[in-house]
Scaffold this motif. Structure first.
Motif, short mmCIF file in Angstrom:
data_model
loop_
_atom_site.label_atom_id
_atom_site.label_comp_id
_atom_site.label_asym_id
_atom_site.label_seq_id
_atom_site.Cartn_x
_atom_site.Cartn_y
_atom_site.Cartn_z
N GLY A 95 0.81 -1.22 0.00
CA GLY A 95 0.00 0.00 0.00
C GLY A 95 0.84 1.26 0.00
O GLY A 95 0.29 2.37 -0.08
N GLU B 172 0.97 8.87 -2.26
CA GLU B 172 0.22 9.82 -3.08
C GLU B 172 -0.92 10.47 -2.29
O GLU B 172 -1.15 11.69 -2.40
CB GLU B 172 -0.36 9.12 -4.32
CG GLU B 172 0.68 8.85 -5.38
CD GLU B 172 0.11 8.02 -6.53
OE1 GLU B 172 -1.10 8.17 -6.83
OE2 GLU B 172 0.86 7.23 -7.11
N THR B 173 -1.64 9.64 -1.53
CA THR B 173 -2.74 10.19 -0.73
C THR B 173 -2.22 11.22 0.26
O THR B 173 -2.78 12.32 0.38
CB THR B 173 -3.45 9.05 0.04
OG1 THR B 173 -3.95 8.11 -0.91
CG2 THR B 173 -4.61 9.58 0.86
N SER C 83 0.56 4.08 -3.10
CA SER C 83 -0.67 4.86 -3.19
C SER C 83 -0.89 5.67 -1.91
O SER C 83 -1.43 6.77 -1.95
CB SER C 83 -1.88 3.98 -3.52
OG SER C 83 -2.33 3.30 -2.40
N ARG C 84 -0.42 5.14 -0.77
CA ARG C 84 -0.52 5.92 0.46
C ARG C 84 0.32 7.19 0.38
O ARG C 84 -0.09 8.26 0.83
CB ARG C 84 -0.09 5.08 1.67
CG ARG C 84 -0.09 5.83 3.01
CD ARG C 84 -1.48 6.33 3.39
NE ARG C 84 -2.41 5.23 3.45
CZ ARG C 84 -2.60 4.45 4.52
NH1 ARG C 84 -1.95 4.70 5.62
NH2 ARG C 84 -3.45 3.46 4.47
N ALA D 225 -1.16 14.37 -1.44
CA ALA D 225 -2.32 15.17 -1.87
C ALA D 225 -2.93 15.91 -0.69
O ALA D 225 -3.31 17.09 -0.81
CB ALA D 225 -3.36 14.27 -2.53
N LEU D 226 -3.01 15.25 0.47
CA LEU D 226 -3.54 15.93 1.65
C LEU D 226 -2.62 17.08 2.07
O LEU D 226 -3.09 18.15 2.46
CB LEU D 226 -3.72 14.95 2.81
CG LEU D 226 -4.80 13.87 2.65
CD1 LEU D 226 -4.92 13.04 3.93
CD2 LEU D 226 -6.15 14.46 2.31
N THR E 213 -0.69 18.83 0.11
CA THR E 213 -0.87 19.92 -0.85
C THR E 213 -2.16 20.68 -0.55
O THR E 213 -2.19 21.92 -0.57
CB THR E 213 -0.93 19.34 -2.28
OG1 THR E 213 0.27 18.61 -2.51
CG2 THR E 213 -1.05 20.45 -3.31
#
Lengths: 499, 499
Positions: free
Chosen positions: B41, B47-48, B44-45, B51-52, B54
């Motif tokens: 994981g 990236e998550t 993708s974690r 994104a948070l 940012t």
């Protein structure tokens, strides 16, 4: 080719990737709440989740998004099929989000939270009158939501609610399918009950939880679950959550029965395999998501009902079960285990229902929620209407509302338009499994030796990898050559139960 | 009184509540990554989480926030002391975020990630040359960050980095404190080593992990930890995370030693009690947060070093340990256990260091990182400078860089200006504990019977409940009557080690 349309599409793509990150975060927080969070964390977690939901809503309804959607639509001719489908799904999300005022969203959320709270007591006391006022209030708001979305989507009120769970789902199509089931099941059921004979003896426990868990993990891997990209944990209400790269499945164990957790885990593994099979190159984009609830449920039911309750798979698991639990004697014989796996009965509880009676439970709820949304019925009419319809569909009288109209959380928690997807999923599962076996007749033999690779090899390209690139209808046609019908499901029931 | 200034303050308050929800979500995702997430994981974690981050950054540097800060400042006279402190902390966050361009933030993040990756191999191979180029590159960017923040905050380059961890912390003050320690510890250390005598025998394992965990949970509760608002789990690198309403502590267990996990858990419980004691009425606001790293570390070190390594607490735990592990004989006698708990040695590794030598490890790092940031030294000079300073401070030669300048992740991961807070925390812990005992002389007797209520009754109002309402300096004055000094720490060491 940096046209204004291309730039708008790119801006949308960036925005939806960010929205997806928020959804992933909300999904993980939701998993944590059910599995890990101590009780005292509930209040602040609710605030955190609400704040993320508000952020998500604000990022979606933001004025730019509407403009970008219009601009991108002008350049639709230059988009690939997947990009065009992505744009279509972006627009659907946008319409669903902008259709409602912030006040209405908040009012529904509050009313649902209140109603769900009262329902817990009402169900425990089997006292519908207790929850009737708050359900009436909630229903009023849900009707407002349905009206607002109906206008925005250009469909009927009920279909507007349905669309959220089943994109492009239409009750006119459901009516046809469910009428066919209603014409078939109530007369088929007594035949099955007569044919199945006496109930085989039940394996006797206790079944140590650690042994059950090890068995569940082993079978998850047999189905193709990758523990490098997922977990199995315990929660009160089993579910499949997480993200495609990190699938979080939960179950619950009872030490006097192993089959509930085992079959539940196999069911959720079907959901999980679907999520894992979504195309990574479209991760974070609406088109890369699972197609809708009926397809999602088809993947869990295909695994649980079509594959794992088959004689072939029971033949594979029976010796594993005997070894794991030290079982011997008549209850542990393969034939007895198989007969218990496909046992049918006229029960009151949907979640405990077998695949023959399950659609009757769903049809009942579908008819009632449609009448309630369309204003042809009021919340106060629910118990009588439920009990009359249950008697006519399942053939037994409901003894109390606790096992009648109070049994499910859905309506009381604000989820209207969801119920039909369970049975659409069962029909889809049968149609897909039949197509898979037609394409590769070795699939059943694979199940008998615990080899799911042939089945997965068909599901991956035909369903999982297509994500939301096609409508549900077109996905079914692409995978099986025809739109959804009751044919394969009825044939499956005939084959399994009327022998 | 809805003046423009009041409306601006309200808008800021709403915005920061939303930012706090994002921080809570990021905190939980970070806990999950360390404790629960399957390896697959990770991508993708990442990236998550990015994104948070940012989203968080965008919500903070958004043009409105600067305007609101200006408008709210005009009405500062109408604010309560807590609101004024809240506005001050909002402004600090805003300045730290706006000081850097998005490009610089991203460049540092990438360089740190790369350098941390290379460092893992360099440390394993004890090969500084391997990581030197990427560290040089990272240091260049960190200097840029320091310059940009120095300009925005109006302080020196080093202090600008320090300010992120230790709000209003100034190296001029640290220099005075550390010089006093440098004048004291290197001559005090040989006295301690001479006085402590032979090492008592070590309790022999194995120590079953389940027993250790039960013991840790029991002692956490003894200290005041509420498992209705928190958890204890396992991770490779122990930490205290989560949120004030849901504190997530982690540890790791070895079956040949129980004291590492036990003392680690007691340390993290100090952090957790601080978080739990923050004022709920200011939850989600900057003023409601923990004051800074030195105060946070003071809470963990107060519990671990001042309270839990005291003869009183060892007297309480000794019979519990003997019972839990079935221990008997000389190694398990209370006096032997106490002597092991306060054993001092000239070691190379900071994280394994006792409280006498720990400040020397920190002073070394502080001197070096300050010289590196100020450009008086280059990354290439690090091994020689480290080894020379270590010899002069601790009195033994460093055999290889693995246990020298390659041992800590901090610099290689981009955390510069953090190290001094450990020792500021130790000084603060001693000063607070002395003040607490002066205010309530029954506190030590409480520890001897496992009663932390008197100690917590002092910490709650004097430190925890004050959150960030005061500067670190004013918080210390309010709680102890004077600003931070080395006096209490030195007196504590004299009392404990020079007997």
């Amino acid at each position: 080719m940096s046209t204004p349309a291309a730039r708008a599409y790119q801006a949308l793509s960036d925005r939806f990737r960010r929205l997806s990150a928020l959804e992933d975060a909300m999904g993980m927080l939701s998993w944590d709440r059910s599995v890990m969070m101590p009780a005292g964390g509930a209040a602040s977690r609710a605030e955190t989740s609400a704040a993320l939901a508000t952020l998500h809503h604000d990022l979606l309804v933001d004025g730019h998004v509407g403009d970008w959607l219009d601009e991108a639509a002008e350049g639709a001719a230059g988009l690939t099929a997947w990009q065009a489908a992505n744009l279509r799904e972006m627009k659907r999300s946008y319409i669903h989000s902008t259709a409602l005022s912030g006040e209405l969203v908040e009012a529904v959320s509050l009313a649902a939270s209140e109603c769900e709270h009262v329902w817990r007591t009402a169900r425990a006391e089997s006292n519908f009158a207790l929850v009737q006022p708050t359900l009436t209030h909630l229903l009023g708001l849900v009707r407002e939501v349905a009206q607002a979305k109906a206008q925005a989507l250009g469909v009927s009120a009920y279909d507007a609610l349905l669309d959220e769970y089943e994109p492009d789902g239409r009750s006119a199509d459901i009516d046809v399918l469910f009428s066919e089931l209603e014409a078939f099941l109530p007369s088929f059921l007594p035949q099955v009950l007569a044919a199945q004979g006496a109930e085989p003896p039940a394996p006797q426990g206790p079944f140590p939880v650690a042994t059950q868990e090890a068995l569940c993990r082993r079978l998850m891997q047999t189905l193709g679950f990758d523990f490098d990209h997922g977990r199995l944990d315990v929660s009160t209400h089993p579910f499949c959550g997480g993200t495609p790269q990190d699938v979080r499945i939960t179950t619950r164990y009872r030490d006097d029965d192993y089959s509930g957790s085992m079959m539940g885990v196999l069911h959720e593994t079907g959901h999980g395999l679907y999520e894992r099979g979504l195309p990574t190159e479209w991760a974070g984009q609406p088109v890369g998501r699972a197609r809708g609830m009926s397809i999602h449920e088809s993947q869990s039911l295909l695994m649980e009902m079509q594959a794992c309750r088959s004689r072939e798979f029971v033949t594979y698991t029976a010796p594993l079960l005997r070894e794991a639990f030290g079982g011997s004697g008549p209850a542990w014989e393969t034939d007895a285990l198989y007969k218990r796996a496909i046992r049918v009965e006229r029960g009151f509880i949907r979640v405990d229902a077998d695949e023959v009676t399950y659609p009757l439970h769903v049809i009942l709820r579908y008819r009632l929620e449609k009448a309630l949304i369309e204003g042809r019925m009021e919340a106060a009419d629910l118990p009588d209407a439920w009990n009359a319809l249950f008697q006519s569909l399942v053939g037994v009288p409901v003894p109390e509302d606790r096992v009648g109209c109070l049994q499910d959380i859905h309506w009381y928690d604000g989820a209207w338009g969801y119920f039909p997807t369970y049975t659409l999923g069962a029909l889809t599962a049968a149609q897909l499994f039949a197509a898979a076996v037609a394409a590769d007749p070795q699939i059943p033999a694979g199940l008998e030796r615990g080899d799911f690779a042939p089945l997965l090899a068909w599901l991956r390209p035909n369903i999982h990898a297509r994500a939301s690139s096609l409508s549900t209808r077109d996905l079914l046609i692409a995978a099986t050559g025809k739109p959804l019908s009751t044919e394969a499901f009825k044939a499956h029931l005939q084959r399994r139960y009327a022998v």
